[in-house]
Scaffold this motif. Sequence first.
Motif, mmCIF file in Angstrom:
data_model
loop_
_atom_site.group_PDB
_atom_site.id
_atom_site.type_symbol
_atom_site.label_atom_id
_atom_site.label_comp_id
_atom_site.label_asym_id
_atom_site.label_seq_id
_atom_site.Cartn_x
_atom_site.Cartn_y
_atom_site.Cartn_z
ATOM 1 N N GLU A 286 1.212 -4.631 -18.715
ATOM 2 C CA GLU A 286 0.961 -5.664 -19.686
ATOM 3 C C GLU A 286 1.143 -7.354 -19.499
ATOM 4 O O GLU A 286 0.513 -8.156 -19.854
ATOM 5 N N LYS A 287 2.214 -7.335 -18.693
ATOM 6 C CA LYS A 287 2.681 -8.719 -18.419
ATOM 7 C C LYS A 287 2.679 -9.173 -17.066
ATOM 8 O O LYS A 287 3.051 -10.356 -16.741
ATOM 9 N N GLY A 288 1.669 -8.490 -16.358
ATOM 10 C CA GLY A 288 1.504 -8.825 -15.106
ATOM 11 C C GLY A 288 2.348 -8.602 -13.962
ATOM 12 O O GLY A 288 2.351 -8.702 -12.937
ATOM 13 N N ARG A 289 3.492 -7.781 -14.078
ATOM 14 C CA ARG A 289 4.417 -7.159 -13.294
ATOM 15 C C ARG A 289 4.138 -5.976 -12.757
ATOM 16 O O ARG A 289 3.457 -5.237 -13.404
ATOM 17 N N LEU A 290 4.488 -6.008 -11.214
ATOM 18 C CA LEU A 290 3.965 -4.720 -10.452
ATOM 19 C C LEU A 290 4.400 -3.639 -11.069
ATOM 20 O O LEU A 290 5.632 -3.562 -11.460
ATOM 21 N N TRP A 291 3.655 -2.429 -11.151
ATOM 22 C CA TRP A 291 4.050 -1.226 -11.818
ATOM 23 C C TRP A 291 4.135 -0.135 -10.740
ATOM 24 O O TRP A 291 5.298 0.685 -10.622
ATOM 25 N N HIS A 292 2.960 0.340 -10.370
ATOM 26 C CA HIS A 292 2.729 1.337 -9.509
ATOM 27 C C HIS A 292 2.188 0.851 -8.024
ATOM 28 O O HIS A 292 1.396 0.033 -8.089
ATOM 29 N N VAL A 293 2.511 1.604 -6.904
ATOM 30 C CA VAL A 293 2.337 1.116 -5.500
ATOM 31 C C VAL A 293 2.309 2.490 -4.882
ATOM 32 O O VAL A 293 2.833 3.629 -5.208
ATOM 33 N N LEU A 294 1.450 2.383 -3.775
ATOM 34 C CA LEU A 294 1.025 3.571 -2.856
ATOM 35 C C LEU A 294 1.960 3.224 -1.726
ATOM 36 O O LEU A 294 1.902 2.128 -1.051
ATOM 37 N N TYR A 295 2.943 3.926 -0.998
ATOM 38 C CA TYR A 295 3.571 3.902 0.357
ATOM 39 C C TYR A 295 3.111 4.684 1.171
ATOM 40 O O TYR A 295 2.984 6.105 0.821
ATOM 41 N N CYS A 296 2.325 4.507 2.134
ATOM 42 C CA CYS A 296 1.893 5.301 3.384
ATOM 43 C C CYS A 296 2.316 4.754 4.774
ATOM 44 O O CYS A 296 2.629 3.763 4.844
ATOM 45 N N VAL A 297 2.386 5.805 5.475
ATOM 46 C CA VAL A 297 2.527 5.789 6.926
ATOM 47 C C VAL A 297 1.592 6.445 7.759
ATOM 48 O O VAL A 297 1.234 7.658 7.365
ATOM 49 N N GLU A 298 1.040 5.587 8.738
ATOM 50 C CA GLU A 298 0.015 6.239 9.574
ATOM 51 C C GLU A 298 0.583 5.955 11.020
ATOM 52 O O GLU A 298 1.235 5.172 11.328
ATOM 53 N N VAL A 299 0.060 7.053 11.889
ATOM 54 C CA VAL A 299 0.437 6.811 13.520
ATOM 55 C C VAL A 299 -0.719 5.897 14.172
ATOM 56 O O VAL A 299 -1.814 6.379 13.821
ATOM 57 N N ILE A 300 -0.114 5.011 14.668
ATOM 58 C CA ILE A 300 -1.211 4.117 15.394
ATOM 59 C C ILE A 300 -0.661 3.931 16.958
ATOM 60 O O ILE A 300 -1.133 3.062 17.646
ATOM 61 N N ASP A 301 -0.133 5.053 17.428
ATOM 62 C CA ASP A 301 0.175 5.078 18.873
ATOM 63 C C ASP A 301 -1.054 4.948 19.799
ATOM 64 O O ASP A 301 -1.034 4.265 20.863
ATOM 65 N N GLU A 302 -2.007 5.666 19.492
ATOM 66 C CA GLU A 302 -3.072 5.609 20.489
ATOM 67 C C GLU A 302 -3.906 4.270 20.273
ATOM 68 O O GLU A 302 -4.189 3.572 21.269
ATOM 69 N N GLN A 303 -3.755 3.817 18.951
ATOM 70 C CA GLN A 303 -4.304 2.247 18.824
ATOM 71 C C GLN A 303 -3.597 1.080 19.844
ATOM 72 O O GLN A 303 -4.079 0.470 20.421
ATOM 73 N N LYS A 304 -2.293 1.335 19.828
ATOM 74 C CA LYS A 304 -1.418 0.532 20.593
ATOM 75 C C LYS A 304 -1.650 0.708 22.202
ATOM 76 O O LYS A 304 -1.777 -0.234 22.757
ATOM 77 N N ARG A 305 -1.956 2.049 22.540
ATOM 78 C CA ARG A 305 -2.306 2.188 23.926
ATOM 79 C C ARG A 305 -3.523 1.520 24.192
ATOM 80 O O ARG A 305 -3.786 0.969 25.341
ATOM 81 N N ARG A 306 -4.574 1.831 23.426
ATOM 82 C CA ARG A 306 -5.923 0.961 23.699
ATOM 83 C C ARG A 306 -5.829 -0.348 23.835
ATOM 84 O O ARG A 306 -6.290 -1.098 24.737
ATOM 85 N N GLU A 307 -5.021 -1.228 22.929
ATOM 86 C CA GLU A 307 -4.887 -2.459 22.635
ATOM 87 C C GLU A 307 -4.064 -2.987 23.969
ATOM 88 O O GLU A 307 -4.416 -3.939 24.584
ATOM 89 N N LYS A 308 -3.079 -2.026 24.514
ATOM 90 C CA LYS A 308 -2.337 -2.588 25.670
ATOM 91 C C LYS A 308 -3.247 -2.506 26.932
ATOM 92 O O LYS A 308 -3.234 -3.329 27.958
#
Length: 346
Positions: A286-308
């Motif tokens: 109610e005071k505008g302070r951060l309360w809950h968050v989601l922490y996520c991890v995804e694999v982007i190895d294939e994406q990095k290879r495409r970018e390279k």
Amino acid sequence: MKSIKKYETIINEALRSALEYDTPEGQINEFISFFGKHIGSDRIYIFEDDEEHHVTNNTYEWCAEGITPQIEHLQGVNMEVIDWWYDTFDEGKSVIISDVEELKGVHQVSYNMLKYQNVCKVVVSPLRHKGQIKGFFGVDNPPAVDYNALTMFLDMIGTMLISLLKIRNTFQKEQYNASMSSYSALSEIYLCMHLIDIKTGKYEQIKNVKHVEKECEELDQENFSKRVYTTMKYFCTEMYLSSVLEFVDLSTLDRRLMETNTIVHEFIGTVSGWCRERFIKVDSDEKGRLWHVLYCVEVIDEQKRREKKLLYLSETDSMTGINNRGSGERKITEFLKKRKVACSAF
């Protein structure tokens, strides 16, 4: 009798006023604030017991104008501090303190606590559900009244409050189940996902992969910071470990998420290659302070290879395999800039 009639009228009016609100939280807050304004007192509050940790928490509070709120300071109060209140409740009575000075030397800890809050007199009644005490409801510094009538009044309020609190719990459970269902659907694109309470550091696991789960069986199952720090020492390469640990620091997260809803950081993992970790803002208090968050991890190895590969194709002549004109010009420009900086250093 006249006082009881007056209180019954206030209860009816308070309930009607509370039902103007759409959420249980709003209804409970309006319910107790209506009483505070109409009976004349410094503070009205609800405490709910956490039997697992043997503490009680101030969950709702109304204060008269000029009275300092105490709710932030009255979290996790050890029930033993006021065990004599519970003894009184077990006898089927309310706690009536007409002069706090009477507690001095008898219940010294209670005396100190009430004196610190500028409480001169107080009336407190238990909140009961199915014969079990679940907390209490109190009035600080009520006006000079018939205390027996006031305790009967608080007992009636307690019955109403238990009903409202049960409705709130059901409402929160439904919201929680709906949220977890949506998070589970979202987690399909991630390697792991956790819902974190920033205030307590506790978390709920929404998704994790088996090889991570197996390595972390013996880790702290409640505290996110301890768990993720130890986990990353297993699954993050040494080159990126310090930046990863800095990213998952919850103490700075409120500031980092102040102007955005999500932040990301990329690192190379020991098992899955390139990964992207992410914090997603869920809600604030109610005071505008951060309360809950989601922490996520995804694999982007294939994406990095495409970018390279795309970067290589954009900079290389397909027939000769050497840098194309655009790539060459950029590298010459970069070289000249570095040389200029190096020369100016001398």
